[in-house]
Motif scaffolding. Structure first.
Motif, PDB file in Angstrom:
ATOM      1  N   LYS A 316       5.586 -19.932   2.382  1.00  0.00           N
ATOM      2  CA  LYS A 316       4.436 -20.583   2.992  1.00  0.00           C
ATOM      3  C   LYS A 316       3.942 -19.814   4.221  1.00  0.00           C
ATOM      4  O   LYS A 316       2.737 -19.596   4.397  1.00  0.00           O
ATOM      5  N   LEU A 317       4.891 -19.387   5.067  1.00  0.00           N
ATOM      6  CA  LEU A 317       4.513 -18.734   6.330  1.00  0.00           C
ATOM      7  C   LEU A 317       4.131 -17.266   6.156  1.00  0.00           C
ATOM      8  O   LEU A 317       3.337 -16.731   6.943  1.00  0.00           O
ATOM      9  N   PHE A 318       4.715 -16.591   5.147  1.00  0.00           N
ATOM     10  CA  PHE A 318       4.532 -15.141   5.030  1.00  0.00           C
ATOM     11  C   PHE A 318       3.905 -14.735   3.695  1.00  0.00           C
ATOM     12  O   PHE A 318       4.052 -13.602   3.248  1.00  0.00           O
ATOM     13  N   GLU A 319       3.213 -15.694   3.082  1.00  0.00           N
ATOM     14  CA  GLU A 319       2.610 -15.456   1.761  1.00  0.00           C
ATOM     15  C   GLU A 319       1.741 -14.201   1.737  1.00  0.00           C
ATOM     16  O   GLU A 319       1.716 -13.463   0.752  1.00  0.00           O
ATOM     17  N   ASN A 320       1.031 -13.933   2.831  1.00  0.00           N
ATOM     18  CA  ASN A 320       0.110 -12.797   2.877  1.00  0.00           C
ATOM     19  C   ASN A 320       0.528 -11.735   3.898  1.00  0.00           C
ATOM     20  O   ASN A 320      -0.313 -10.971   4.385  1.00  0.00           O
ATOM     21  N   PHE A 321       1.805 -11.685   4.222  1.00  0.00           N
ATOM     22  CA  PHE A 321       2.278 -10.716   5.227  1.00  0.00           C
ATOM     23  C   PHE A 321       1.913  -9.299   4.793  1.00  0.00           C
ATOM     24  O   PHE A 321       2.150  -8.890   3.652  1.00  0.00           O
ATOM     25  N   TYR A 322       1.352  -8.542   5.736  1.00  0.00           N
ATOM     26  CA  TYR A 322       0.891  -7.176   5.429  1.00  0.00           C
ATOM     27  C   TYR A 322       1.927  -6.160   5.901  1.00  0.00           C
ATOM     28  O   TYR A 322       2.186  -6.021   7.097  1.00  0.00           O
ATOM     29  N   PHE A 323       2.536  -5.468   4.937  1.00  0.00           N
ATOM     30  CA  PHE A 323       3.561  -4.474   5.254  1.00  0.00           C
ATOM     31  C   PHE A 323       2.959  -3.094   5.528  1.00  0.00           C
ATOM     32  O   PHE A 323       3.627  -2.233   6.100  1.00  0.00           O
ATOM     33  N   GLY A 324       1.723  -2.885   5.080  1.00  0.00           N
ATOM     34  CA  GLY A 324       1.086  -1.617   5.383  1.00  0.00           C
ATOM     35  C   GLY A 324       0.604  -0.845   4.179  1.00  0.00           C
ATOM     36  O   GLY A 324       0.715  -1.270   3.025  1.00  0.00           O
ATOM     37  N   GLU A 325       0.077   0.316   4.472  1.00  0.00           N
ATOM     38  CA  GLU A 325      -0.481   1.222   3.461  1.00  0.00           C
ATOM     39  C   GLU A 325       0.420   2.441   3.333  1.00  0.00           C
ATOM     40  O   GLU A 325       0.969   2.922   4.325  1.00  0.00           O
ATOM     41  N   VAL A 326       0.575   2.938   2.118  1.00  0.00           N
ATOM     42  CA  VAL A 326       1.474   4.060   1.892  1.00  0.00           C
ATOM     43  C   VAL A 326       0.886   5.007   0.853  1.00  0.00           C
ATOM     44  O   VAL A 326       0.194   4.577  -0.073  1.00  0.00           O
ATOM     45  N   GLN A 327       1.158   6.294   1.050  1.00  0.00           N
ATOM     46  CA  GLN A 327       0.732   7.317   0.099  1.00  0.00           C
ATOM     47  C   GLN A 327       1.906   7.630  -0.825  1.00  0.00           C
ATOM     48  O   GLN A 327       2.919   8.175  -0.377  1.00  0.00           O
ATOM     49  N   LEU A 328       1.790   7.294  -2.093  1.00  0.00           N
ATOM     50  CA  LEU A 328       2.833   7.607  -3.060  1.00  0.00           C
ATOM     51  C   LEU A 328       2.528   8.961  -3.684  1.00  0.00           C
ATOM     52  O   LEU A 328       1.512   9.135  -4.351  1.00  0.00           O
ATOM     53  N   ASP A 329       3.416   9.926  -3.426  1.00  0.00           N
ATOM     54  CA  ASP A 329       3.142  11.282  -3.897  1.00  0.00           C
ATOM     55  C   ASP A 329       4.166  11.805  -4.893  1.00  0.00           C
ATOM     56  O   ASP A 329       4.077  12.947  -5.336  1.00  0.00           O
ATOM     57  N   SER A 330       5.150  10.986  -5.259  1.00  0.00           N
ATOM     58  CA  SER A 330       6.153  11.461  -6.215  1.00  0.00           C
ATOM     59  C   SER A 330       6.906  10.296  -6.840  1.00  0.00           C
ATOM     60  O   SER A 330       6.995   9.211  -6.255  1.00  0.00           O
ATOM     61  N   VAL A 331       7.429  10.548  -8.030  1.00  0.00           N
ATOM     62  CA  VAL A 331       8.368   9.645  -8.690  1.00  0.00           C
ATOM     63  C   VAL A 331       9.732  10.316  -8.628  1.00  0.00           C
ATOM     64  O   VAL A 331       9.862  11.482  -8.991  1.00  0.00           O
ATOM     65  N   ARG A 332      10.730   9.606  -8.169  1.00  0.00           N
ATOM     66  CA  ARG A 332      12.054  10.198  -7.994  1.00  0.00           C
ATOM     67  C   ARG A 332      13.047   9.674  -9.016  1.00  0.00           C
ATOM     68  O   ARG A 332      13.009   8.498  -9.389  1.00  0.00           O
ATOM     69  N   LEU A 333      13.919  10.571  -9.444  1.00  0.00           N
ATOM     70  CA  LEU A 333      15.094  10.160 -10.210  1.00  0.00           C
ATOM     71  C   LEU A 333      16.179   9.930  -9.173  1.00  0.00           C
ATOM     72  O   LEU A 333      16.768  10.872  -8.646  1.00  0.00           O
ATOM     73  N   SER A 334      16.415   8.664  -8.839  1.00  0.00           N
ATOM     74  CA  SER A 334      17.298   8.298  -7.735  1.00  0.00           C
ATOM     75  C   SER A 334      18.693   7.943  -8.238  1.00  0.00           C
ATOM     76  O   SER A 334      18.841   7.322  -9.292  1.00  0.00           O
ATOM     77  N   GLN A 335      19.691   8.329  -7.462  1.00  0.00           N
ATOM     78  CA  GLN A 335      21.079   8.063  -7.823  1.00  0.00           C
ATOM     79  C   GLN A 335      21.530   6.766  -7.176  1.00  0.00           C
ATOM     80  O   GLN A 335      21.403   6.572  -5.967  1.00  0.00           O
ATOM     81  N   ARG A 336      22.079   5.881  -7.987  1.00  0.00           N
ATOM     82  CA  ARG A 336      22.529   4.594  -7.492  1.00  0.00           C
ATOM     83  C   ARG A 336      23.706   4.762  -6.521  1.00  0.00           C
ATOM     84  O   ARG A 336      24.490   5.698  -6.631  1.00  0.00           O
ATOM     85  N   PHE A 337      23.836   3.848  -5.568  1.00  0.00           N
ATOM     86  CA  PHE A 337      24.933   3.856  -4.593  1.00  0.00           C
ATOM     87  C   PHE A 337      25.041   5.207  -3.891  1.00  0.00           C
ATOM     88  O   PHE A 337      26.101   5.842  -3.888  1.00  0.00           O
TER      89      PHE A 337
END
Length: 354
Positions: A316-337
């Motif tokens: 209710k309080l943070f339904e529209n909270f704005y975290f910001g704008e970001v430039q996505l420039d890559s897709v990563r193959l990320s290793q868990r843990f």
């Protein structure tokens, strides 16, 4: 399971019927029998999925198998291997534990080698599906501005909602690991990791460059939503993302990447479309702060082990909270843990937009 409608498994362009055998089960070494279905209902038909070579002593087929899966072919006290060899009249040579190499099937008859290989493929596929995932495709959202806004969100939630049932600071994501997950993978050796990296680069050439125009995607992270049906019993709270220009290019990239990885056999299909979300609170973090995925990705965690929180006031309080704008420039193959110098997951490979 309905015995008249057993589950079907597709491997290498062929379809197999999975029949469970009622026999003594050994802990951690469960065995299942599979029989091929398809043209002629014959398990021994040669297929294009693998090569059987003729040798001076008969026929031979080589199978690349990650060493962690050897034990499932061997079975408890070698029983699975012996049964495969006996029933298909073949000999199966397996490298030593921990040594990467090929399993070699040899036999006097081509049909026997094909049968052994077919049964081995289905058996391995079954056990691979039971392995916890090791890597995942991700968009990193840990840019400094986003992290700063996330920490403001955390501070305000704890200030205003800390008295709500189950809400505590341990539920929040590590800001350095904020990300979007596209899909998860089980990569059990360096060869499989390299295969995934190579596929990422082919995806860039085949369709990603065309969608992105070789430029970063400008995304806004705004608003929060919950995963389950009852906000009073929330397990995962996530931030929503959308393209700033209103297009669906981010969704297109995500969906087509997952489609290509599923087709390659490196990823299992879970949803018709990728659910783009950035986890900000997760009850799994309460028990294990190193756990980076919600249980909808792993399928391993029991809801009975999780203490849900009341997210009604947060929503209710943070339904529209704005975290910001970001430039996505890559897709990563990320290793868990894992963590790199920035605190984000270690990158095994990546697809860069520009």
């Amino acid at each position: 399971m309905d015995v008249l409608r057993p589950p079907l498994i597709r491997i290498g362009g062929r379809v197999y019927r999975k029949n469970l055998v009622q026999e003594q089960a050994f802990p951690h070494e469960e065995e299942e029998d599979f029989y091929a279905v398809g043209p002629g209902e014959c398990a021994d038909e040669p297929g294009d999925a693998f090569v059987v070579e003729e040798t001076e002593r008969g026929f031979q087929c080589r199978v690349e198998v990650p060493s962690p899966l050897y034990k499932y072919i061997i079975g408890k006290k070698g029983e699975t291997k012996k049964r495969l060899e006996t029933e298909t009249r073949t000999s199966i040579s397996i490298p030593k534990p921990g040594v990467e190499g090929e399993i070699v099937i040899t036999g006097q008859h081509r049909s026997g080698v094909i049968s052994a290989r077919t049964r081995m493929d289905v058996l391995l596929d079954s056990f691979r599906r039971k392995q916890p995932f090791t890597h995942f495709l991700s968009f990193a959202l840990n840019q400094p501005a986003i992290q700063e806004k996330f920490l403001q969100f955390k501070e305000q939630v704890l200030e205003k909602c800390s008295k709500d049932h189950g809400v505590s600071s341990s539920l929040f994501q590590n800001p350095a690991k904020l990300h979007l997950t596209l899909g998860t993978l089980v990569l059990l050796n360096e060869q499989e990791i390299q295969k995934a990296c190579d596929l990422l680069q082919r995806c860039k050439e085949d369709f990603v460059d065309q969608i992105t125009g070789g430029q970063p995607l400008t995304v806004e992270v705004a608003g929060v939503e919950y995963m389950n049906d009852d906000p009073a019993m929330t397990d995962v709270l996530y931030a929503k993302v959308h393209m700033k220009d209103g297009s669906d290019r981010l969704q297109m990239v995500a969906d087509q990447l997952v489609e290509r990885f599923v087709a390659s056999g490196l990823m299992l299909k879970e949803w018709d479309r990728v659910k783009l979300h950035a986890t900000v609170m997760n009850t799994l973090f309460r028990k294990d702060p190193t756990e980076e995925q919600n249980n909808t990705m792993t399928g391993k965690s029991s809801f009975k082990e999780r203490e849900s929180f009341n997210g009604q006031n947060i929503l209710k309080l943070f339904e529209n909270f704005y975290f910001g704008e970001v430039q996505l420039d890559s897709v990563r193959l990320s290793q868990r843990f894992s963590s790199d110098a920035s605190g984000y997951y270690t990158t095994s490979g990546q697809l860069c937009f520009s």
